[in-house]
Design a protein around this motif. Structure first.
Motif, PDB file in Angstrom:
ATOM      1  N   GLU A  59      46.679  43.407  46.233  1.00 52.16           N
ATOM      2  CA  GLU A  59      46.438  43.690  44.743  1.00 52.16           C
ATOM      3  C   GLU A  59      46.218  42.220  43.955  1.00 52.16           C
ATOM      4  OE1 GLU A  59      49.256  45.419  41.297  1.00 52.16           O
ATOM      5  OE2 GLU A  59      49.800  45.655  43.339  1.00 52.16           O
ATOM      6  N   PRO A  60      46.455  41.183  44.373  1.00 55.18           N
ATOM      7  CA  PRO A  60      45.992  39.834  43.578  1.00 55.18           C
ATOM      8  C   PRO A  60      44.470  39.604  43.804  1.00 55.18           C
ATOM      9  CG  PRO A  60      47.971  39.324  44.839  1.00 55.18           C
ATOM     10  CD  PRO A  60      47.633  40.648  45.239  1.00 55.18           C
ATOM     11  N   LEU A  61      44.111  40.088  44.997  1.00 52.23           N
ATOM     12  CA  LEU A  61      42.524  40.045  45.297  1.00 52.23           C
ATOM     13  C   LEU A  61      41.880  41.058  44.454  1.00 52.23           C
ATOM     14  CD1 LEU A  61      40.237  38.698  46.850  1.00 52.23           C
ATOM     15  CD2 LEU A  61      41.070  40.485  48.655  1.00 52.23           C
ATOM     16  N   TYR A  62      42.410  42.252  44.377  1.00 56.82           N
ATOM     17  CA  TYR A  62      41.580  43.159  43.664  1.00 56.82           C
ATOM     18  C   TYR A  62      41.281  42.823  42.285  1.00 56.82           C
ATOM     19  CZ  TYR A  62      40.649  47.803  41.599  1.00 56.82           C
ATOM     20  OH  TYR A  62      40.000  48.819  40.829  1.00 56.82           O
ATOM     21  N   ALA A  63      42.120  42.155  41.519  1.00 55.02           N
ATOM     22  CA  ALA A  63      41.877  41.630  40.303  1.00 55.02           C
ATOM     23  C   ALA A  63      40.618  40.757  39.954  1.00 55.02           C
ATOM     24  CB  ALA A  63      43.073  40.825  39.668  1.00 55.02           C
ATOM     25  N   HIS A  64      40.199  40.239  41.365  1.00 53.78           N
ATOM     26  CA  HIS A  64      39.256  39.378  41.169  1.00 53.78           C
ATOM     27  C   HIS A  64      37.721  39.642  41.774  1.00 53.78           C
ATOM     28  CE1 HIS A  64      41.601  35.577  40.297  1.00 53.78           C
ATOM     29  NE2 HIS A  64      42.242  36.170  41.281  1.00 53.78           N
ATOM     30  N   VAL A  65      37.960  41.060  42.268  1.00 56.78           N
ATOM     31  CA  VAL A  65      36.583  41.701  42.718  1.00 56.78           C
ATOM     32  C   VAL A  65      36.387  43.002  42.274  1.00 56.78           C
ATOM     33  CG1 VAL A  65      37.005  40.265  45.108  1.00 56.78           C
ATOM     34  CG2 VAL A  65      37.859  42.538  45.087  1.00 56.78           C
ATOM     35  N   SER A  66      37.037  43.304  41.406  1.00 62.42           N
ATOM     36  CA  SER A  66      36.827  44.929  41.128  1.00 62.42           C
ATOM     37  C   SER A  66      36.199  44.886  39.606  1.00 62.42           C
ATOM     38  CB  SER A  66      38.082  45.546  41.125  1.00 62.42           C
ATOM     39  OG  SER A  66      39.166  44.764  39.891  1.00 62.42           O
ATOM     40  N   GLY A  67      35.822  45.690  39.207  1.00 65.93           N
ATOM     41  CA  GLY A  67      35.224  46.173  37.860  1.00 65.93           C
ATOM     42  C   GLY A  67      33.732  45.728  38.102  1.00 65.93           C
ATOM     43  N   ASP A  68      32.940  46.431  36.954  1.00 66.95           N
ATOM     44  CA  ASP A  68      31.426  46.307  36.675  1.00 66.95           C
ATOM     45  C   ASP A  68      31.175  44.614  36.718  1.00 66.95           C
ATOM     46  OD1 ASP A  68      31.443  49.090  36.530  1.00 66.95           O
ATOM     47  OD2 ASP A  68      31.568  48.837  34.324  1.00 66.95           O
ATOM     48  N   GLU A  69      31.781  44.042  36.117  1.00 68.20           N
ATOM     49  CA  GLU A  69      31.375  42.571  36.060  1.00 68.20           C
ATOM     50  C   GLU A  69      31.200  41.918  37.609  1.00 68.20           C
ATOM     51  OE1 GLU A  69      36.056  42.380  35.652  1.00 68.20           O
ATOM     52  OE2 GLU A  69      34.188  43.754  34.872  1.00 68.20           O
ATOM     53  N   ASN A  70      32.040  42.374  38.422  1.00 62.52           N
ATOM     54  CA  ASN A  70      32.055  41.924  39.792  1.00 62.52           C
ATOM     55  C   ASN A  70      31.443  42.777  40.897  1.00 62.52           C
ATOM     56  OD1 ASN A  70      33.850  39.598  39.275  1.00 62.52           O
ATOM     57  ND2 ASN A  70      35.387  40.908  39.059  1.00 62.52           N
ATOM     58  N   ALA A  71      30.684  43.769  40.293  1.00 64.19           N
ATOM     59  CA  ALA A  71      30.082  44.778  41.310  1.00 64.19           C
ATOM     60  C   ALA A  71      28.940  43.988  42.116  1.00 64.19           C
ATOM     61  CB  ALA A  71      29.256  45.912  40.466  1.00 64.19           C
ATOM     62  N   HIS A  72      28.496  42.804  41.654  1.00 61.14           N
ATOM     63  CA  HIS A  72      27.443  42.281  42.467  1.00 61.14           C
ATOM     64  C   HIS A  72      27.763  41.418  43.660  1.00 61.14           C
ATOM     65  CE1 HIS A  72      29.239  38.943  39.842  1.00 61.14           C
ATOM     66  NE2 HIS A  72      28.493  38.118  40.811  1.00 61.14           N
ATOM     67  N   LEU A  73      29.210  41.271  43.700  1.00 65.40           N
ATOM     68  CA  LEU A  73      29.684  40.644  44.844  1.00 65.40           C
ATOM     69  C   LEU A  73      29.614  41.603  45.962  1.00 65.40           C
ATOM     70  CD1 LEU A  73      33.060  39.631  43.094  1.00 65.40           C
ATOM     71  CD2 LEU A  73      31.071  38.121  43.608  1.00 65.40           C
ATOM     72  N   TRP A  74      29.214  42.547  45.770  1.00 60.26           N
ATOM     73  CA  TRP A  74      29.421  43.721  47.027  1.00 60.26           C
ATOM     74  C   TRP A  74      27.963  44.129  47.566  1.00 60.26           C
ATOM     75  CZ3 TRP A  74      33.946  44.535  49.066  1.00 60.26           C
ATOM     76  CH2 TRP A  74      35.249  43.881  48.375  1.00 60.26           C
ATOM     77  N   ASP A  75      27.042  43.340  46.850  1.00 57.74           N
ATOM     78  CA  ASP A  75      25.435  43.843  47.016  1.00 57.74           C
ATOM     79  C   ASP A  75      25.109  43.760  48.333  1.00 57.74           C
ATOM     80  OD1 ASP A  75      25.159  44.315  44.328  1.00 57.74           O
ATOM     81  OD2 ASP A  75      24.021  42.470  44.039  1.00 57.74           O
ATOM     82  N   TYR A  76      25.753  42.779  49.156  1.00 62.95           N
ATOM     83  CA  TYR A  76      25.121  42.596  50.612  1.00 62.95           C
ATOM     84  C   TYR A  76      26.312  43.149  51.582  1.00 62.95           C
ATOM     85  CZ  TYR A  76      21.215  40.594  48.204  1.00 62.95           C
ATOM     86  OH  TYR A  76      20.101  40.444  47.546  1.00 62.95           O
ATOM     87  N   LEU A  77      27.026  43.855  50.990  1.00 62.21           N
ATOM     88  CA  LEU A  77      28.571  44.258  52.098  1.00 62.21           C
ATOM     89  C   LEU A  77      28.310  45.638  52.304  1.00 62.21           C
ATOM     90  CD1 LEU A  77      31.036  41.931  50.244  1.00 62.21           C
ATOM     91  CD2 LEU A  77      29.763  41.340  52.251  1.00 62.21           C
ATOM     92  N   PHE A  78      29.012  46.128  53.442  1.00 61.75           N
ATOM     93  CA  PHE A  78      29.099  47.602  53.774  1.00 61.75           C
ATOM     94  C   PHE A  78      30.185  48.401  52.833  1.00 61.75           C
ATOM     95  CE2 PHE A  78      27.513  45.295  57.490  1.00 61.75           C
ATOM     96  CZ  PHE A  78      26.425  45.925  57.840  1.00 61.75           C
ATOM     97  N   ASP A  79      31.025  47.750  52.278  1.00 65.62           N
ATOM     98  CA  ASP A  79      31.941  48.594  51.482  1.00 65.62           C
ATOM     99  C   ASP A  79      31.891  47.960  50.156  1.00 65.62           C
ATOM    100  OD1 ASP A  79      33.211  46.040  52.031  1.00 65.62           O
ATOM    101  OD2 ASP A  79      34.697  47.118  53.412  1.00 65.62           O
TER     102      ASP A  79
END
Length: 110
Positions: A43-63
């Motif tokens: 849950e604490p991690l979710y706050a840092h990696v979720s939302g439209d502003e963080n979508a770019h973090l997932w560009d090169y990941l499988f999930d």
């Protein structure tokens, strides 16, 4: 074209399997500490990696990116229980625990 002498080869390396890293390892550096990812980190991690502003973090990941905590929890629990990979939580070194007594998780790495 000039020929050059070949580089000498060293001794043959044994073909023993490498020792598997431990989920219980704690690796502390100057800026970040790595600990085995656990359910309390999700849950604490979710706050840092979720939302439209963080979508770019997932560009090169499988999930991801993730838009709901339930789906994120399912994916992260699978990583925690995986026998193939070990995932570590990244915690800023020297950060105090949060008000709910969990680590201030800023990211993860496998």
């Amino acid at each position: 074209m000039a020929s050059r002498p070949s580089n000498p080869l060293g001794a043959i390396v044994e073909r023993e399997s490498a020792t598997r890293p431990s989920r219980d390892a704690k690796l502390s550096g100057h800026y970040v500490t790595l600990v085995g990812l656990s359910s309390e980190h999700i849950e604490p991690l979710y706050a840092h990696v979720s939302g439209d502003e963080n979508a770019h973090l997932w560009d090169y990941l499988f999930d991801g990116p993730f838009t709901d905590l339930t789906t994120f929890r399912i994916v992260m629990e699978a990583k925690i229980s995986s026998q193939d990979i070990i995932t570590y939580a990244l915690i800023p070194t020297g950060q105090p625990r949060t008000a709910d007594n969990t680590n201030n998780v800023m990211g993860c790495a496998s």
